[in-house]
Design an enzyme around this catalytic site. Structure first.
Site, short mmCIF file in Angstrom:
data_model
loop_
_atom_site.label_atom_id
_atom_site.label_comp_id
_atom_site.label_asym_id
_atom_site.label_seq_id
_atom_site.Cartn_x
_atom_site.Cartn_y
_atom_site.Cartn_z
N ASP A 61 0.83 -1.21 0.00
CA ASP A 61 0.00 0.00 0.00
C ASP A 61 0.87 1.26 0.00
O ASP A 61 2.00 1.26 0.48
CB ASP A 61 -0.92 0.02 1.23
CG ASP A 61 -0.13 -0.11 2.53
OD1 ASP A 61 0.82 -0.92 2.57
OD2 ASP A 61 -0.45 0.61 3.50
N GLU A 62 0.30 2.30 -0.53
CA GLU A 62 0.83 3.67 -0.41
C GLU A 62 2.33 3.78 -0.67
O GLU A 62 3.05 4.44 0.06
CB GLU A 62 0.54 4.20 1.00
CG GLU A 62 -0.93 4.25 1.32
CD GLU A 62 -1.20 4.68 2.75
OE1 GLU A 62 -2.06 5.55 2.93
OE2 GLU A 62 -0.57 4.16 3.67
C1 NGO Z 1 -4.28 3.11 5.48
C2 NGO Z 1 -2.77 2.96 5.51
C3 NGO Z 1 -2.25 2.59 6.88
C4 NGO Z 1 -2.88 3.44 7.96
C5 NGO Z 1 -4.39 3.34 7.87
C6 NGO Z 1 -5.05 4.23 8.90
C7 NGO Z 1 -3.71 1.18 4.52
C8 NGO Z 1 -3.87 -0.11 3.83
N1 NGO Z 1 -2.59 1.87 4.58
O1 NGO Z 1 -4.68 1.75 5.21
O2 NGO Z 1 -0.86 2.72 6.91
O3 NGO Z 1 -2.46 3.00 9.23
O4 NGO Z 1 -4.86 3.70 6.60
O5 NGO Z 1 -6.43 4.20 8.86
#
Ligand code: NGO
Length: 515
Positions: free
Chosen positions: A323-324
């Site tokens: 993710d991200e």
């Molecule tokens: C996102 C992020 C996480 C955060 C979370 C907080 C995902 C998959 N990546 O979810 O790093 O902790 O939000 O709500």
């Protein structure tokens, strides 16, 4: 028909008792979460647990689990024996075929209770239903004088989805083995069968890897806010896996990559493209870290980590995050995911990744976990059309870290407020455009812990929303009914009270007095 039923909770009768005797059976209580596929009340009950009761079982561990809970709350001896014939009988034969691998049939009469299933996991789920049909005190920490009864009737039950997960982030704040075991007990009550542990992130690395001591000595030495962090030895981790397995919960380890990796980057300079290890990080911003996707050292590292995790993991899945990854070039990201998938496969495991991995060419077995609130993602629908299975965790409904309302002290609110009605108000089969019902493997309730640091915090955010996600994952779509769900949920309040599980008293639920 609505009547005032068990625990003073109004019950909705969905099935009429098979008549015959002329005597009207009482309504079957609407107290079980997730709501079973079918419940039929019977006359001649209820069953009352007495001092001379026995448990017979085809699966010793499940008999011991049940007797262990009831001995504490009744003071009865409750001997457990192999085979059939107990006052409470847990039987691995004779269940209707419809129960499948995870379902069960529970029959309760004046004389006893029989739970039948095809597989141990089904028996264990039947035991959770049985406990919820008993008064809350049956799950309490000390003997009660009030009788422990079970209404007469038959429950036939099996899950909508094979996968019902709960994710706990032990990276942002570290939680001890005992705290994780406590959460396992709590989720098992709601027929959750996977525990996904988010074991690494920018703020901490939480699992010991042989030959890589700095991951834990250094990378595990802090957490959000600058606390001391912590990590699991491999023996600790195996203890968690075994504890979960005894409750029919399979643990899925997640090592988040290539982003969310500052703790690893800080521990081993060779994982950075410039060869310089950054400082440890204790904030909560995201998107600034990436493993160096062009260095062979990165893949050697991943192979070691995944290889050791695979050995510690009896279950099929390893989660690679994904993710991200805002600091990884898109083409590097795609190549990275494709290569890491093969590393996981070479260690005999199946990949799960957050849905961003769908921008890569996925192996047929790879599973994507959808977390965005938007309900649309072109890469994911393309992957689903090619056969990728999806776990649904839309943040707006299934993220247990989001605030309930404006006044909630804990949690985040980037995906919007999420009180229990909202947590329950979605359907995994239709949530993401282009992801058909047939592509949905199941659901997962995610508990991120940027703002959570104790079991009290976990309990407060997980309850009552975790049961909402559990019901969405287990119960047939046609049973979905917010009002009836709130009534069932209300019956859980006294249960959490006696079990010492603190919960958010959502004003949306008419909690019984005293709970
Ligand atoms: C996102 C992020 C996480 C955060 C979370 C907080 C995902 C998959 N990546 O979810 O790093 O902790 O939000 O709500």
């Amino acid at each position: 028909m609505c009547t005032v039923g068990w625990f003073g909770v109004s019950t909705l009768v969905r099935h009429h008792p098979a008549g015959g005797s002329g005597e009207a059976a009482p309504a079957f209580p609407n107290v079980v979460v997730p709501v079973p596929v079918s419940t039929v009340a019977a006359t001649g009950g209820p069953f009352t647990l007495t001092r001379d009761a026995t448990v017979s079982t085809d699966v010793p561990g499940i008999g011991d689990y049940l007797a262990g809970i009831l001995r504490v709350s009744t003071g009865f001896a409750l001997p457990v024996s192999a085979g059939a014939g107990g006052t409470i009988a847990l039987v691995l034969s004779g269940a209707p075929a419809t129960v499948g691998d995870q379902g069960y049939q529970l029959t309760s009469t004046h004389d006893g209770v029989v739970i039948r299933a095809a597989k141990p996991a089904g028996l264990f789920s039947g035991v959770q239903t049985l406990l919820q049909l008993m008064p809350p005190a049956a799950q309490g920490p000390s003997p009660v004088s009030a009788p422990v009864t079970v209404p007469a009737g038959t429950v036939l039950d099996h899950p909508r989805y094979a996968y019902r997960g709960a994710m706990l982030d032990v990276a942002r704040h570290f939680f001890t083995v005992d705290q994780v075991k406590r959460y396992i007990d709590e989720i098992a009550h709601y027929k959750i069968n996977y525990l996904h542990l988010h074991l690494s992130d920018d703020q901490g690395w939480r699992i010991a890897i042989d030959g890589r001591p700095r991951l834990t000595d250094h990378g595990g030495s802090t957490e959000v806010g600058g606390g001391q962090g912590g990590f699991y030895t491999q023996a600790d981790y195996s203890a968690i896996v075994a504890y979960a397995a005894a409750r029919y919960v399979t643990v899925i380890p997640e090592i988040d990559m290539p982003g969310h990796t500052n703790a690893a980057l800080a521990s081993y300079a060779e994982l950075n493209c410039d060869g310089v290890a950054p400082k440890l990080y204790t904030g909560i911003n995201v998107g600034f870290s990436t493993l160096c996707t062009s260095r062979e050292a990165t893949y050697a590292f991943i192979d070691e980590v995944i290889g050791q995790l695979a050995k510690l993991t009896p279950g099929p899945y390893i989660h690679i995050g994904g993710d991200e990854s805002q600091s990884t070039a898109p083409e590097d990201y795609v190549a990275f995911v494709e290569r890491v998938q093969k590393i996981v496969e070479s260690h005999g495991k199946t990949v799960i990744g957050w849905h961003e991995i769908a921008s890569a060419d996925l192996l047929p077995s790879t599973v994507a976990q959808y977390w965005d609130p938007a309900g649309a993602n072109a890469d994911l629908s393309r992957a689903a059309a090619k056969g990728t299975k999806v776990i649904m965790s839309p943040a707006s409904h299934a993220y247990l870290d989001q605030k309930y309302d404006d006044g909630t002290q804990l949690g985040l609110d980037w995906a919007g407020l999420n009180d229990v009605d909202h947590a329950y108000d979605w359907d995994p089969a239709t949530y993401v455009i282009g992801v058909p019902a047939s592509a949905v493997l199941g659901v997962e309730a995610s508990l991120w812990t940027e703002t959570l640091s104790s079991s009290d915090d976990i309990d407060f955010m997980a309850f009552p929303r975790l049961p909402a996600i559990a019901e969405i994952g287990w119960s047939p779509a046609e049973t979905h009914d917010a009002k009836a769900f709130r009534e069932r949920l209300a019956a859980q309040g006294p249960r959490w009270q006696v079990m010492g599980v603190g919960y958010y008293k959502s004003p949306q639920v008419a909690w019984p007095a005293g709970s």
